[in-house]
Design a protein around this motif. Structure first.
Motif, PDB file in Angstrom:
ATOM      1  N   ASP B 412      -6.696  28.692   1.529  1.00  0.00           N
ATOM      2  CA  ASP B 412      -7.241  28.532   0.543  1.00  0.00           C
ATOM      3  C   ASP B 412      -6.782  28.436  -0.707  1.00  0.00           C
ATOM      4  O   ASP B 412      -8.187  27.735  -1.335  1.00  0.00           O
ATOM      5  N   PHE B 413      -6.099  27.188  -1.033  1.00  0.00           N
ATOM      6  CA  PHE B 413      -6.053  25.927  -1.633  1.00  0.00           C
ATOM      7  C   PHE B 413      -6.172  24.745  -0.857  1.00  0.00           C
ATOM      8  O   PHE B 413      -5.363  24.171   0.586  1.00  0.00           O
ATOM      9  N   ILE B 414      -6.656  23.228  -1.295  1.00  0.00           N
ATOM     10  CA  ILE B 414      -6.755  22.000  -0.370  1.00  0.00           C
ATOM     11  C   ILE B 414      -5.887  21.756  -1.950  1.00  0.00           C
ATOM     12  O   ILE B 414      -6.765  21.005  -2.990  1.00  0.00           O
ATOM     13  N   LEU B 415      -5.297  20.829  -2.094  1.00  0.00           N
ATOM     14  CA  LEU B 415      -3.819  19.957  -1.814  1.00  0.00           C
ATOM     15  C   LEU B 415      -4.534  18.551  -1.820  1.00  0.00           C
ATOM     16  O   LEU B 415      -3.868  18.294  -0.402  1.00  0.00           O
ATOM     17  N   THR B 416      -5.254  17.760  -2.710  1.00  0.00           N
ATOM     18  CA  THR B 416      -5.567  16.108  -2.242  1.00  0.00           C
ATOM     19  C   THR B 416      -4.618  15.289  -2.788  1.00  0.00           C
ATOM     20  O   THR B 416      -5.038  15.540  -4.368  1.00  0.00           O
ATOM     21  N   PRO B 417      -5.034  14.235  -2.848  1.00  0.00           N
ATOM     22  CA  PRO B 417      -4.924  12.858  -4.317  1.00  0.00           C
ATOM     23  C   PRO B 417      -6.413  13.512  -4.718  1.00  0.00           C
ATOM     24  O   PRO B 417      -7.642  13.716  -4.230  1.00  0.00           O
ATOM     25  N   VAL B 418      -6.508  12.468  -5.679  1.00  0.00           N
ATOM     26  CA  VAL B 418      -7.804  12.586  -6.721  1.00  0.00           C
ATOM     27  C   VAL B 418      -8.301  11.194  -6.231  1.00  0.00           C
ATOM     28  O   VAL B 418      -9.786  11.355  -6.733  1.00  0.00           O
ATOM     29  N   SER B 419      -7.680   9.644  -6.249  1.00  0.00           N
ATOM     30  CA  SER B 419      -8.112   9.049  -6.062  1.00  0.00           C
ATOM     31  C   SER B 419      -7.471   8.188  -5.558  1.00  0.00           C
ATOM     32  O   SER B 419      -5.882   8.280  -5.023  1.00  0.00           O
ATOM     33  N   PRO B 420      -7.373   7.007  -5.132  1.00  0.00           N
ATOM     34  CA  PRO B 420      -6.761   6.558  -3.807  1.00  0.00           C
ATOM     35  C   PRO B 420      -5.805   5.400  -4.572  1.00  0.00           C
ATOM     36  O   PRO B 420      -5.216   5.102  -3.820  1.00  0.00           O
ATOM     37  N   GLY B 468      -0.994  11.679 -10.214  1.00  0.00           N
ATOM     38  CA  GLY B 468      -1.996  12.769 -10.260  1.00  0.00           C
ATOM     39  C   GLY B 468      -2.918  13.244  -8.736  1.00  0.00           C
ATOM     40  O   GLY B 468      -2.780  12.716  -7.683  1.00  0.00           O
ATOM     41  N   LEU B 469      -2.112  14.255  -8.641  1.00  0.00           N
ATOM     42  CA  LEU B 469      -2.962  15.153  -7.146  1.00  0.00           C
ATOM     43  C   LEU B 469      -3.536  16.433  -8.261  1.00  0.00           C
ATOM     44  O   LEU B 469      -3.554  16.928  -8.933  1.00  0.00           O
ATOM     45  N   GLN B 470      -4.577  15.937  -7.000  1.00  0.00           N
ATOM     46  CA  GLN B 470      -5.735  17.406  -7.272  1.00  0.00           C
ATOM     47  C   GLN B 470      -5.749  18.923  -6.398  1.00  0.00           C
ATOM     48  O   GLN B 470      -5.729  18.854  -5.052  1.00  0.00           O
TER      49      GLN B 470
END
Lengths: 95, 489
Positions: B412-420, B468-470
């Motif tokens: 349903d959603f993806i949780l990933t880093p915003v930037s490295p 942060g995470l997006q």
């Protein structure tokens, strides 16, 4: 693709920039690195794939061809230019 | 959000914000402080409150405006020399909507000129400093807006996000930042960068504030025909969707149901449990260990709460940055061709004929990064290279869109880093364009696919720097993303 000073001079012309030597050199170096980076796309197989130019869901939005509003007056817009004459924007001679 | 009422005056709210802006002056957050205009508006709102009139949902709330939104209040410079002194006679739709609800703009915030950058160092007005560590960058391009909220000067700020310009500075400063679905908020009156990617969004301290701002700002606009109908409102009533036909309790499942209720086709299913996707391709040394660690921790916590974690393989995403640095400069080259020194803004003094006006104005008026992007754009579009670069990138974009569609059939959603990385030092990457571009590695694919992403503050490094995470969702899942953010923070 090899980027050299000549390529940069050509691109500067297309972009309406007047670059000095130092800037030309720096941009040659930068663009070489950037083009090298984006060229990794060569690895990706896109055979038979349709291109995507936009991701807006709607096909088209029509409206009647009439003036809906005027957010700024002619006077307000002309006031933003450096030179104005007879309600026109004045530029130096072209020829 | 603290709004003005009979006890708390708008004037006191605005004065407090202006005092804080002065206190944090050395952070170089603002390109223009709207002291007089803001106080005048605040007095007006207080008078209306005293008369018992409706004053709106943002009555007297001071906010900061990224300096690429047009309005007659102060010059709109986009932090670029070439727009120096330009005061717009028109007002951006987003600004109109916020101010119709009583919000008061107290200042225009610094950005990388024309939003070209990931650190706010490419500004004609000098860099903005990170709100948490003065020696570090605030991220970019909306660095001023992120810092304004993180420093507590304002409750919210506007931003624009073409490849990460809201989410990355939000995560660098420890606040929420939303890049909505492409087309959610009207772009009328916002300085165009790359039109197939540009999105308007906000910085806030809470998901609740984000929800309120999206409710107010989203929706169709006859002045921007690339706007989607707001799914917060039923078409003819102007009420929030849940008032009309959707369930109204506050669980995340209900939020999902709500969004699918009025979004036509692409909202996530409301099936239980919610499946959260993790992109395996980003779990490598390209990402700083602290960020990978916090992502792992959040996943464990979500698992404990009963959510399912789904591992995704998205092998095309590693090409997203290359695709972005072809398509975006191409659109930049086109959009920035309008700055010619003739109709508005800066004009070079030394030019004598028309050709020289163009060349000298553009050479003196653009920052080096603007020039790089315009020239790359003209390179990838020029005859002989169009097929190899621009067309190739447009095809690769299709693969990225499809990869997201496939991913959202599995989760349903993806949780990933915003930037490295978390916030880096000022000056660290400013002389290496490719190193700076790599900052956008994980953020650009959302713009290419048109899907929404919400940057969520999730923790700190041992030195206290924000992490942060997006949270990424399918198109038009914005409201559900905001709701679900409460589960993660």
């Amino acid at each position: 693709m090899e980027i050299n000073c000549e390529t940069i001079k050509h691109l500067a012309k297309l972009s309406d920039f007047d670059l000095d030597e130092k800037e030309t050199e720096a941009l040659t170096h930068d663009l070489q690195n950037i083009i090298k980076y984006i060229s990794q796309l060569d690895e990706l197989d896109t055979e038979g794939v349709e291109p995507t130019y936009q991701v807006f869901e709607m096909e088209n939005v029509w409206r009647d061809d009439e003036v809906l509003r005027q957010d700024a007056t002619r006077e307000e817009l002309l006031a933003l230019t450096k030179e104005e004459k007879d309600h026109q924007i004045k530029v130096p001679r072209v020829l | 959000m603290k709004t003005a009422n009979k006890k708390i005056t708008a004037v006191s709210l605005v004065k407090e914000a202006l005092e804080k802006a002065k206190k944090f002056e050395k952070y170089n957050v603002f390109t223009f402080l709207n002291s007089e205009g803001a106080l005048k508006k605040a007095e007006e709102i207080d008078k209306r409150i005293a008369r018992g009139e409706e004053v709106g949902r943002l009555a007297g709330v001071p906010y900061a405006l990224k300096d690429n939104f047009l309005s007659p209040e102060g010059p709109t410079t986009a932090s670029a020399h070439i727009l120096e002194g330009f005061v717009s006679p028109v007002t951006a739709t987003a600004v109109e909507k916020l101010e119709a609800e009583g919000a008061i703009m107290i200042g225009r915030t610094n950005l990388d000129a024309f939003a070209h950058g990931s650190s706010t160092e490419n500004s004609y007005y000098g860099p903005t400093h990170n709100a948490v560590d003065f020696e570090r960058v605030p991220g970019g391009s909306s660095g001023g807006s992120a810092a304004a909220v993180a420093l507590g000067i304002v409750e919210f700020a506007t931003g624009t996000d073409t490849g990460g310009s809201i989410r990355q500075p939000a995560s660098f400063n420890g606040v929420y930042g939303l890049k909505p679905t492409f087309g959610c908020i009207s772009r009328y009156g916002v300085v165009a960068m790359a039109s197939s990617l540009d999105c308007i969004g906000f910085f806030t301290k809470t998901p609740e504030d984000m929800d309120l701002l999206m409710t107010i700002a989203s929706g169709q606009d006859s002045k921007d025909l690339t706007t989607l109908p707001s799914y917060y409102e039923v078409e003819n009533g102007g009420n929030k969707a849940e008032d009309a036909a959707c369930p109204s309790d506050n669980s995340s499942q209900a939020a999902l149901a709500k969004s699918s209720c009025s979004a036509e086709h692409t909202a996530p299913s409301a099936s239980l449990p919610i499946r959260i996707g993790i992109i395996k391709d980003f779990d490598n040394e390209a990402v700083t260990p602290e960020i990978r660690e916090v992502l792992k921790k959040k996943c464990e916590k979500l698992k404990e709460k009963g959510y399912e974690i789904v591992e995704l393989e998205m092998p095309t995403l590693k090409y997203a940055l290359a695709v972005y640095y072809i398509i975006q400069p191409a659109e930049v080259a086109s959009n920035l061709s309008r700055y010619d020194g003739i109709r508005y803004g800066f004009r070079s003094e030394k030019a004598k004929d028309l050709e020289e006006i163009y060349d000298d104005t553009r050479s003196e008026g653009f920052m080096p990064e603007n020039k790089r992007r315009i020239m790359i754009g003209n390179f990838v579009l020029s005859s002989g290279f169009y097929d190899a670069y621009f067309l190739k990138a447009a095809k690769a974009r299709t693969l990225i869109v499809k990869e997201y569609e496939e991913a959202f059939s599995k989760c349903d959603f993806i949780l990933t880093p915003v930037s490295p990385n978390y916030a880096f030092k000022l000056g660290e990457k400013v002389n290496d364009p490719v190193a700076m571009y790599l900052e956008d590695l994980m953020s650009v694919s959302l713009n290419l696919a048109g899907v929404p992403g919400l940057a969520i503050p999730v923790g700190k490094t041992k030195d206290g720097l924000p992490l942060g995470l997006q949270l990424v969702g399918p198109r038009r899942s914005d409201m559900a993303l905001i709701e679900f953010a409460k589960e993660i923070a």
